[in-house]
Structures are given as structure tokens and as C-alpha cells.
Design a protein around this motif. Structure first.
Motif, short mmCIF file in Angstrom:
data_model
loop_
_atom_site.label_atom_id
_atom_site.label_comp_id
_atom_site.label_asym_id
_atom_site.label_seq_id
_atom_site.Cartn_x
_atom_site.Cartn_y
_atom_site.Cartn_z
N LEU A 104 5.79 6.09 -17.46
CA LEU A 104 3.44 5.70 -18.20
C LEU A 104 3.02 6.79 -18.08
O LEU A 104 1.92 7.25 -19.06
CB LEU A 104 3.78 4.64 -17.04
CG LEU A 104 4.84 3.55 -17.29
CD1 LEU A 104 4.68 2.41 -16.79
CD2 LEU A 104 5.40 2.69 -18.84
N ALA A 105 2.67 7.00 -16.77
CA ALA A 105 1.98 8.19 -16.65
C ALA A 105 1.94 9.73 -18.71
O ALA A 105 1.17 10.15 -18.60
CB ALA A 105 1.10 9.17 -15.34
N ALA A 106 2.80 9.52 -18.45
CA ALA A 106 3.43 11.34 -19.07
C ALA A 106 3.14 10.53 -20.22
O ALA A 106 3.06 11.40 -20.83
CB ALA A 106 4.62 11.26 -18.63
N ASN B 219 1.15 -1.23 0.45
CA ASN B 219 0.01 0.32 -0.02
C ASN B 219 0.81 0.88 -0.42
O ASN B 219 1.83 1.54 1.08
CB ASN B 219 -0.77 0.02 1.11
CG ASN B 219 -2.08 0.63 1.02
OD1 ASN B 219 -2.44 2.03 -0.36
ND2 ASN B 219 -2.43 1.89 2.89
N ILE B 220 0.94 1.84 -1.35
CA ILE B 220 1.88 3.41 -1.67
C ILE B 220 0.94 4.59 -0.78
O ILE B 220 0.07 4.70 -1.30
CB ILE B 220 2.10 3.52 -2.65
CG1 ILE B 220 3.26 1.97 -4.01
CG2 ILE B 220 2.47 4.94 -3.01
CD1 ILE B 220 3.13 2.49 -4.27
N LEU C 286 10.84 3.79 -6.73
CA LEU C 286 10.75 3.13 -7.56
C LEU C 286 9.49 2.29 -8.70
O LEU C 286 9.74 2.72 -9.68
CB LEU C 286 11.91 1.23 -7.43
CG LEU C 286 11.98 0.52 -9.27
CD1 LEU C 286 12.92 1.52 -9.69
CD2 LEU C 286 13.04 -0.87 -8.44
N LEU C 287 9.16 2.05 -7.69
CA LEU C 287 7.39 2.03 -8.73
C LEU C 287 6.98 3.31 -9.23
O LEU C 287 6.45 3.26 -9.95
CB LEU C 287 6.50 1.23 -7.60
CG LEU C 287 7.18 -0.08 -7.02
CD1 LEU C 287 5.84 -0.57 -6.14
CD2 LEU C 287 7.07 -0.86 -7.70
N GLN C 288 7.11 4.36 -7.83
CA GLN C 288 6.75 5.70 -8.58
C GLN C 288 7.74 6.29 -9.84
O GLN C 288 6.73 6.87 -10.52
CB GLN C 288 6.68 6.69 -7.65
CG GLN C 288 5.92 6.42 -6.69
CD GLN C 288 6.14 6.89 -4.87
OE1 GLN C 288 7.51 7.10 -4.44
NE2 GLN C 288 5.42 7.06 -4.16
N ALA D 109 1.25 3.86 -10.40
CA ALA D 109 1.33 3.63 -9.04
C ALA D 109 1.23 2.40 -8.50
O ALA D 109 1.93 0.36 -7.84
CB ALA D 109 1.70 4.23 -8.24
N GLU D 110 -0.62 2.02 -7.88
CA GLU D 110 -0.62 0.68 -7.42
C GLU D 110 -1.00 -0.42 -8.41
O GLU D 110 -1.10 -1.84 -7.37
CB GLU D 110 -2.29 1.01 -7.69
CG GLU D 110 -2.81 2.47 -5.86
CD GLU D 110 -4.74 2.84 -6.45
OE1 GLU D 110 -4.77 2.58 -7.39
OE2 GLU D 110 -4.42 3.98 -6.43
N GLN D 111 -1.17 -0.45 -9.83
CA GLN D 111 -0.75 -1.69 -10.83
C GLN D 111 0.35 -2.40 -10.08
O GLN D 111 0.65 -3.81 -10.16
CB GLN D 111 -0.91 -1.14 -12.14
CG GLN D 111 -2.78 -1.00 -12.17
CD GLN D 111 -3.25 -2.01 -11.57
OE1 GLN D 111 -3.30 -3.41 -12.03
NE2 GLN D 111 -4.44 -1.23 -10.98
#
Length: 313
Positions: free
Chosen positions: A230-232, A6-7, A222-224, A207-209
Motif C-alpha cells: 500500500l505504501a509502495a 501496538n506494533i 501480516l499487517l506489515q 500498519a498502525e491503521q
């Protein structure tokens, strides 16, 4: 034991505001220095007719470097640094809006969507006049111009950089008055509000996936850092058509978004709407990694002392 999958998101009320702003300005400046050349290349690619000057991002980089030197990749940079003000307004609006929306919705997607769009609206109201001037400076090539105005500056006693800036400001004012500095404002809002509104939800979604797919001991940072690019790429692809139109409205002095769109479609077809996309993604990828890592690190560094060890961030 706390689930590391859970981030947790550091919210506005968790921050020491003084640290947040001081570190934020320094971080933003470093990012702008590193990605500005690709911003300039993207703008030139979007404004040129077809492939009249450059065949792509790499070709533009090489040609500008050869003909104008390294300084050519930083035309308009000093003017553009004034957007540091809008950058701080952006993050403040984003964090405060998230806090406000949280009173009505616990959905992270809703909070990110509304906060991202609101932050972009505030930031663009400050940024557009700066963008108009800096983009015209970007168009000043050695001995000629790709834009409406061509500024001649003597190399003696006068700084070429400041001389061109003053010349561009005067030319814009003579041609369009004060309205000229807000040319393309609506196009900018139609580009950057959706871009910002889409980026934040996609960032948290990715990030959640990734957190579900990764090992439990995988660092959140690292996940962020992976989620940001990817979002950009996603938001850039969605909003690039409007970004092309915005650039042309501001640089070519167009008065209508619709007529600019029609002219672009007539001259270059649907592919014209993808111009500068690769440069945009290339510039967005490293900058987004730095922004995400820097922003998340900035927030951790700006945590109020009593919260530093209180939970897993």
C-alpha cells in the motif's frame, strides 16, 4: 497483558550487526532476481516514444520473451547487482538516522521521513553510475537499441554480456567523460529521496491503521506485509512523473530536467507522466511484500540474544 495492537519497531541498537548484514545481502539478492524483469520493462516503457514498441507491461513482457528469450529480461542484471553495496548503505543510513533523530523527536513519522530521505541520498550517490550503465544495457535489443548507444559484440570467444558492459562503459566515457556516469543524478535524487521519504511514513501509517481494524490475535507480520505494498503504490504514484523524466535523462543523454519535461508534455501530454506506472507498481508489490516480510524477519533474526524473548515484537 501487553497490547498486541501496538506494533513495536526494532531499532538499530537492538540488532546484532554481523547477522544483520550477512542475512541482508542474501535477502536483497533474492529480491533483485525476482523483480528485475519488471524493472527492465518499466525502463523500456518509460523511454519509448508513445507506444511505438510496447502497448503495456504484459505486451512488453511477451514481446521481449519471444524476441530475446528469458536472457533478454535480465539484460544488465550483473552490473545492477553492484547496487547491493548501496542497499546496505541505505539500511545502515536509515537505521542510524532514525536513532539520531530520536534524540530530538519521538514522532515515528518524523523519524521515518528524515531517515528515509537521508538513506536515499546516500544510496543514490552510489547507485546512479551503476544505474546509468545497467539502463543502457536494458535498452540493447536483439540487433538494435532503444538508447543512444548500440553495441555489437561477437558471439565467438567473447562473452556477449561482459562485452556489452565494457562497450557501454567506453561509449558513455567517450561521449560524456566521467560526468556521463552521473547523468540524471539530480533527477534521481528528486525521484528517490521523496519516494523513500514518503514510503516509510506511509508504511508505518498503514500498519498502525490496519492494527486498529484487525483482530487482536492478527500477526503483526501480516499487517506489515499488507502495509508495504500500500505504501509502495502510494509513493510510486506520487513520484512516477519524476521517474519517467529520470529514465529519459539517463538513457537519452538529456542535459536538462525542465526541457525533458517540456518535450514529454509536448509529445505525449500529461498521460506521458504515467508511463511505466503499472509496471512499477506490479514490480513493487511482490518485491515490497518480500522486502517488508524479509526485512522485519531479518531484524527479528538479527536481534541481540538477550532481547529475543524480552518483549512482543
Amino acid at each position: 497483558m501487553e497490547d498486541k495492537k501496538n506494533i513495536q519497531i526494532i531499532e538499530w541498537e537492538h540488532l546484532d550487526k554481523k547477522k544483520f548484514y550477512v542475512f541482508g545481502v542474501c535477502m536483497t539478492m533474492m529480491i533483485r532476481v525476482s523483480v528485475y524483469p519488471f524493472t527492465l520493462i518499466r525502463t523500456r516503457l518509460q523511454v519509448q516514444k508513445g507506444k511505438s514498441l510496447y502497448n503495456g507491461t504484459f505486451d512488453a513482457f511477451v514481446k521481449i520473451l519471444r524476441s530475446e528469450g528469458a536472457a533478454g529480461l535480465y539484460r544488465g542484471f550483473l552490473v545492477n547487482t553492484f547496487t547491493l553495496i548501496s542497499g546496505q548503505c541505505y539500511v545502515t543510513t536509515y537505521e542510524l538516522t532514525r536513532k539520531y533523530v530520536s534524540q530530538y523527536s519521538s514522532s515515528n513519522t518524523v523519524k521515518s521521513l528524515v531517515a528515509g530521505g537521508s538513506a536515499s541520498l546516500v544510496a543514490q550517490s552510489i547507485t546512479v553510475p551503476i544505474d546509468v550503465v545497467s539502463q543502457h544495457l536494458m535498452m540493447q535489443r536483439k540487433g538494435e537499441s532503444m538508447g543512444r548507444f548500440h553495441i555489437h559484440v561477437s558471439d565467438e570467444k567473447r562473452s556477449v554480456m561482459f562485452g556489452q558492459t565494457k562497450g557501454i562503459i567506453l561509449e558513455i566515457f567517450r561521449a560524456d567523460g566521467l560526468r556521463g556516469f552521473y547523468r540524471g543524478y539530480v533527477a534521481s535524487l528528486l525521484t528517490y529521496i521523496p519516494n523513500s521519504a514518503v514510503w516509510w511514513p506511509f508504511y508505518h501509517f498503514y500498519a498502525e491503521q490496519l492494527s486498529r481494524l484487525s483482530p487482536k490475535d492478527c500477526p503483526h507480520l501480516l499487517l506489515q506485509a499488507i502495509s508495504g505494498p500500500l505504501a509502495a503504490a502510494t509513493s510510486s504514484t506520487i513520484t512516477n512523473p519524476m521517474d519517467v523524466i529520470r529514465a529519459r535523462v539517463q538513457v537519452e543523454g538529456k542535459n536538462s530536467i525542465i526541457s525533458t519535461f517540456r518535450q514529454l508534455m509536448l509529445e505525449e501530454g500529461p498521460w506521458g507522466l504515467t508511463k511505466g506506472l503499472s509496471a512499477r507498481i506490479i514490480s513493487a508489490t511482490p518485491s515490497t511484500i518480500v522486502i517488508v516480510v524479509g526485512y522485519e524477519t531479518l531484524k527479528k533474526m538479527s536481534l541481540r540474544p538477550e532481547l529475543v524473548d524480552s518483549r512482543h515484537w
